[in-house]
Write an enzyme that holds these catalytic residues in place. Structure first.
Site, PDB file in Angstrom:
ATOM      1  N   HIS A  47      -6.733  -3.661  18.471  1.00 51.88           N
ATOM      2  CA  HIS A  47      -6.657  -2.262  18.024  1.00 51.88           C
ATOM      3  C   HIS A  47      -8.074  -1.865  17.587  1.00 51.88           C
ATOM      4  O   HIS A  47      -8.412  -1.870  16.396  1.00 51.88           O
ATOM      5  CB  HIS A  47      -5.655  -2.118  16.870  1.00 51.88           C
ATOM      6  N   VAL A  51      -0.428  -3.086   9.645  1.00 48.31           N
ATOM      7  CA  VAL A  51      -1.025  -1.790   9.968  1.00 48.31           C
ATOM      8  C   VAL A  51      -2.472  -1.745   9.459  1.00 48.31           C
ATOM      9  O   VAL A  51      -3.368  -1.222  10.121  1.00 48.31           O
ATOM     10  CB  VAL A  51      -0.196  -0.650   9.320  1.00 48.31           C
ATOM     11  N   GLY A  52      -2.718  -2.331   8.285  1.00 43.72           N
ATOM     12  CA  GLY A  52      -4.046  -2.297   7.649  1.00 43.72           C
ATOM     13  C   GLY A  52      -5.109  -2.887   8.564  1.00 43.72           C
ATOM     14  O   GLY A  52      -4.916  -3.945   9.159  1.00 43.72           O
ATOM     15  N   ARG A  65     -13.668  -0.557  12.858  1.00 43.53           N
ATOM     16  CA  ARG A  65     -12.567  -1.117  12.066  1.00 43.53           C
ATOM     17  C   ARG A  65     -12.906  -2.528  11.566  1.00 43.53           C
ATOM     18  O   ARG A  65     -12.529  -2.901  10.475  1.00 43.53           O
ATOM     19  CB  ARG A  65     -11.272  -1.127  12.859  1.00 43.53           C
ATOM     20  N   ASN A  93     -11.016  -6.263   3.467  1.00 47.43           N
ATOM     21  CA  ASN A  93      -9.548  -6.324   3.600  1.00 47.43           C
ATOM     22  C   ASN A  93      -8.999  -7.726   3.900  1.00 47.43           C
ATOM     23  O   ASN A  93      -7.832  -8.006   3.606  1.00 47.43           O
ATOM     24  CB  ASN A  93      -9.076  -5.370   4.713  1.00 47.43           C
ATOM     25  N   GLY A 138       0.836  -1.206   0.000  1.00 46.25           N
ATOM     26  CA  GLY A 138       0.000   0.000   0.000  1.00 46.25           C
ATOM     27  C   GLY A 138       0.865   1.247   0.000  1.00 46.25           C
ATOM     28  O   GLY A 138       0.502   2.284   0.562  1.00 46.25           O
ATOM     29  N   ASP A 168      -1.872   3.295  19.704  1.00 50.22           N
ATOM     30  CA  ASP A 168      -2.649   3.348  20.957  1.00 50.22           C
ATOM     31  C   ASP A 168      -1.718   3.602  22.142  1.00 50.22           C
ATOM     32  O   ASP A 168      -2.028   4.380  23.049  1.00 50.22           O
ATOM     33  CB  ASP A 168      -3.394   2.023  21.151  1.00 50.22           C
ATOM     34  N   ARG A 215      -0.648   7.151  22.075  1.00 44.11           N
ATOM     35  CA  ARG A 215      -1.778   8.009  22.479  1.00 44.11           C
ATOM     36  C   ARG A 215      -1.910   8.005  24.002  1.00 44.11           C
ATOM     37  O   ARG A 215      -2.177   9.042  24.621  1.00 44.11           O
ATOM     38  CB  ARG A 215      -3.067   7.487  21.836  1.00 44.11           C
TER      39      ARG A 215
HETATM   40  P1  NAD Z   1      -5.042   4.663   1.752  1.00 42.85           P
HETATM   41  O1  NAD Z   1      -6.336   4.284   1.106  1.00 42.85           O
HETATM   42  O2  NAD Z   1      -4.560   6.052   1.609  1.00 42.85           O
HETATM   43  O3  NAD Z   1      -3.883   3.710   1.234  1.00 42.85           O
HETATM   44  C1  NAD Z   1      -4.032   2.343   1.140  1.00 42.85           C
HETATM   45  C2  NAD Z   1      -3.229   1.906  -0.066  1.00 42.85           C
HETATM   46  O4  NAD Z   1      -3.269   0.494  -0.120  1.00 42.85           O
HETATM   47  C3  NAD Z   1      -3.798   2.431  -1.392  1.00 42.85           C
HETATM   48  O5  NAD Z   1      -2.775   3.087  -2.114  1.00 42.85           O
HETATM   49  C4  NAD Z   1      -4.266   1.170  -2.103  1.00 42.85           C
HETATM   50  O6  NAD Z   1      -4.101   1.225  -3.524  1.00 42.85           O
HETATM   51  C5  NAD Z   1      -3.351   0.133  -1.477  1.00 42.85           C
HETATM   52  N1  NAD Z   1      -3.874  -1.236  -1.564  1.00 42.85           N
HETATM   53  C6  NAD Z   1      -5.146  -1.657  -1.490  1.00 42.85           C
HETATM   54  N2  NAD Z   1      -5.207  -2.976  -1.683  1.00 42.85           N
HETATM   55  C7  NAD Z   1      -3.930  -3.401  -1.846  1.00 42.85           C
HETATM   56  C8  NAD Z   1      -3.334  -4.661  -2.102  1.00 42.85           C
HETATM   57  N3  NAD Z   1      -4.088  -5.759  -2.235  1.00 42.85           N
HETATM   58  N4  NAD Z   1      -2.008  -4.719  -2.236  1.00 42.85           N
HETATM   59  C9  NAD Z   1      -1.252  -3.615  -2.132  1.00 42.85           C
HETATM   60  N5  NAD Z   1      -1.745  -2.397  -1.921  1.00 42.85           N
HETATM   61  C10 NAD Z   1      -3.074  -2.288  -1.774  1.00 42.85           C
HETATM   62  O7  NAD Z   1      -5.171   4.248   3.294  1.00 42.85           O
HETATM   63  P2  NAD Z   1      -4.179   4.651   4.484  1.00 42.85           P
HETATM   64  O8  NAD Z   1      -4.693   5.894   5.133  1.00 42.85           O
HETATM   65  O9  NAD Z   1      -2.768   4.601   4.016  1.00 42.85           O
HETATM   66  O10 NAD Z   1      -4.495   3.460   5.508  1.00 42.85           O
HETATM   67  C11 NAD Z   1      -4.086   2.134   5.206  1.00 42.85           C
HETATM   68  C12 NAD Z   1      -4.642   1.164   6.242  1.00 42.85           C
HETATM   69  O11 NAD Z   1      -4.051   1.431   7.519  1.00 42.85           O
HETATM   70  C13 NAD Z   1      -6.149   1.249   6.469  1.00 42.85           C
HETATM   71  O12 NAD Z   1      -6.690  -0.062   6.595  1.00 42.85           O
HETATM   72  C14 NAD Z   1      -6.257   1.993   7.783  1.00 42.85           C
HETATM   73  O13 NAD Z   1      -7.481   1.724   8.443  1.00 42.85           O
HETATM   74  C15 NAD Z   1      -5.081   1.417   8.513  1.00 42.85           C
HETATM   75  N6  NAD Z   1      -4.606   2.162   9.698  1.00 42.85           N
HETATM   76  C16 NAD Z   1      -4.205   1.413  10.763  1.00 42.85           C
HETATM   77  C17 NAD Z   1      -3.718   2.046  11.905  1.00 42.85           C
HETATM   78  C18 NAD Z   1      -3.264   1.246  13.095  1.00 42.85           C
HETATM   79  O14 NAD Z   1      -2.976   1.842  14.153  1.00 42.85           O
HETATM   80  N7  NAD Z   1      -3.134  -0.067  13.027  1.00 42.85           N
HETATM   81  C19 NAD Z   1      -3.654   3.444  11.950  1.00 42.85           C
HETATM   82  C20 NAD Z   1      -4.088   4.174  10.837  1.00 42.85           C
HETATM   83  C21 NAD Z   1      -4.566   3.515   9.705  1.00 42.85           C
HETATM   84  C1  LMR Z   2      -6.534   4.788  14.145  1.00 42.77           C
HETATM   85  O1  LMR Z   2      -6.554   4.254  15.252  1.00 42.77           O
HETATM   86  O2  LMR Z   2      -6.387   6.032  14.036  1.00 42.77           O
HETATM   87  C2  LMR Z   2      -6.609   3.939  12.900  1.00 42.77           C
HETATM   88  O3  LMR Z   2      -6.870   2.601  13.207  1.00 42.77           O
HETATM   89  C3  LMR Z   2      -7.532   4.454  11.877  1.00 42.77           C
HETATM   90  C4  LMR Z   2      -8.987   4.275  12.255  1.00 42.77           C
HETATM   91  O4  LMR Z   2      -9.734   3.748  11.444  1.00 42.77           O
HETATM   92  O5  LMR Z   2      -9.344   4.704  13.352  1.00 42.77           O
END
Ligand code: NAD
Ligand code: LMR
Length: 327
Positions: free
Chosen positions: A187, A129-130, A98, A105, A11, A159, A162
């Site tokens: 999470h 992360v996703g 989430r 996903n 991603g 978290d 935070r």
């Molecule tokens: P975004 O939509 O800006 O970017 C995601 C990217 O992933 C896009 O460029 C998309 O083309 C790519 N993608 C989608 N499917 C894919 C695949 N099969 N293979 C490779 N790439 C692929 O989103 P973002 O803001 O960068 O967030 C990404 C993820 O991180 C989300 O699921 C979001 O909820 C998660 N996130 C998790 C946390 C955490 O604390 N764990 C915090 C923030 C965001």
């Molecule tokens: C966060 O905790 O900020 C991320 O998991 C993004 C979300 O969907 O809240």
């Protein structure tokens, strides 16, 4: 000169990717003497955008960036990778939890889990992360054959950070005064942010703050719901703080946690702290030389037990939803 470390990021053209790659290439993650090779994965529709990101990486002339490749073939991105940061997944939008993302996903982490196990270094360390990060990590780990499932982790560090920041603000002390917060569990809004084991200037944080109403009515729900609060304020989920948390997670795992402190990581359960095996759950860990160890013997009160078990039950429910994706 040290051998470069290969870091796969999925991603990579997304919002978090754009905030993460430049930090890795600058040395923020693995130190300012460690060369890195970036191996970047995207879906075909985003390859052109990713090419642009790679052009910008070139234009930074980072001394530590020893190579970059970008591809839409998972095996190519994961080939020989020492570290795998799995960001590629859809973010939630307003009104979603989430785990509403499991259907869209989950499949990604099956496909990429299989490819990762085939192609990455057998010692690869993986952070998901996703979202929903814990259960996506579980799906990927369930396909581990060559790799060690214990090396599949989910990111709880946002978290954890935070919690540190909130404790510091309420205590009126700098964040450097606060240690040993914990983000237990999932999470999600069912996590248990724990300040009861934290310390402020060496004094138990709960004693230092001496404000039980704030802890129960503001601190705990505040950390649990911070992602939603940011989503509502920004109109999009957290990005820079998430990229920073990924940098912290990998840095501490590889380079070690500071003396007399710990961090929170989502790891495969093995029955410790009464959480049955078979889910990925946030625990306090200490890291040294690329290994992590769960902090043992923390006292768990009935109040904590209830919250820790509730987060586990949510993870069990999530696992049931994705049984068909697991190896
Ligand atoms: P975004 O939509 O800006 O970017 C995601 C990217 O992933 C896009 O460029 C998309 O083309 C790519 N993608 C989608 N499917 C894919 C695949 N099969 N293979 C490779 N790439 C692929 O989103 P973002 O803001 O960068 O967030 C990404 C993820 O991180 C989300 O699921 C979001 O909820 C998660 N996130 C998790 C946390 C955490 O604390 N764990 C915090 C923030 C965001
Ligand atoms: C966060 O905790 O900020 C991320 O998991 C993004 C979300 O969907 O809240």
């Amino acid at each position: 000169m040290r051998q470069p470390i290969r870091i796969a990021v999925t991603g990579a053209a997304g919002h978090i990717g754009y905030n993460l790659l430049f930090r890795i290439a600058s040395g923020d993650m693995l130190g300012y003497r460690q060369p890195v090779i970036l191996q970047l994965l995207e879906i075909p529709a985003s390859l052109q955008a990713l090419k642009g990101v790679c052009m910008e990486l070139d234009d930074c002339a980072f001394p530590l960036l020893a190579g970059t490749l970008f591809t839409d073939v998972p095996e190519e991105a994961f080939a020989g990778a020492d570290i795998v940061i799995m960001v590629g997944a859809r973010p939630r939008t307003k009104g979603m939890e989430r785990n509403d993302l499991l259907n869209v996903n989950g499949e990604i982490f099956k496909t990429q889990g299989i490819a990762l196990d085939r192609a990455a270094s057998p010692r690869a360390k993986v952070v998901v992360v996703g979202n929903p990060a814990n259960t996506n990590a579980l799906i990927a780990a369930s396909h581990a054959r060559r790799l060690d499932p214990k090396n599949y982790t989910s990111m709880m560090r946002l978290d954890h950070n935070r919690a540190l920041s909130r404790i510091a603000a309420h205590a009126g002390r700098p964040v450097t005064s606060v240690r040993k917060a914990i983000a237990w569990g999932n999470h999600s809004s069912a996590q248990f942010p724990d300040l009861y084991h934290a310390v402020v200037d060496g004094i138990n944080a709960n004693t230092f703050i001496h404000d039980p109403k704030w802890v129960e009515r503001e601190f705990i729900p505040g950390v649990q719901n911070r992602g939603t609060e940011i989503l509502e304020a920004r109109g999009a989920s957290s990005v820079a703080s998430a990229a920073n948390a990924a940098v912290c997670h990998v840095r501490d795992w590889l380079l070690g946690t500071p003396e007399n402190d710990w961090v929170s990581m989502g790891i495969l359960t093995d029955g410790r702290y009464g959480i049955p095996e078979g889910v990925i759950y946030g625990f306090p860990v200490q890291c040294s030389k690329g290994s992590y160890a769960v902090v043992e013997n923390l006292e768990i009160t009935p109040f904590m037990r209830e919250r820790m078990d509730s987060s586990y039950r949510e993870l069990l429910w999530e696992r049931d939803q994705v049984r068909h994706l697991m190896g």
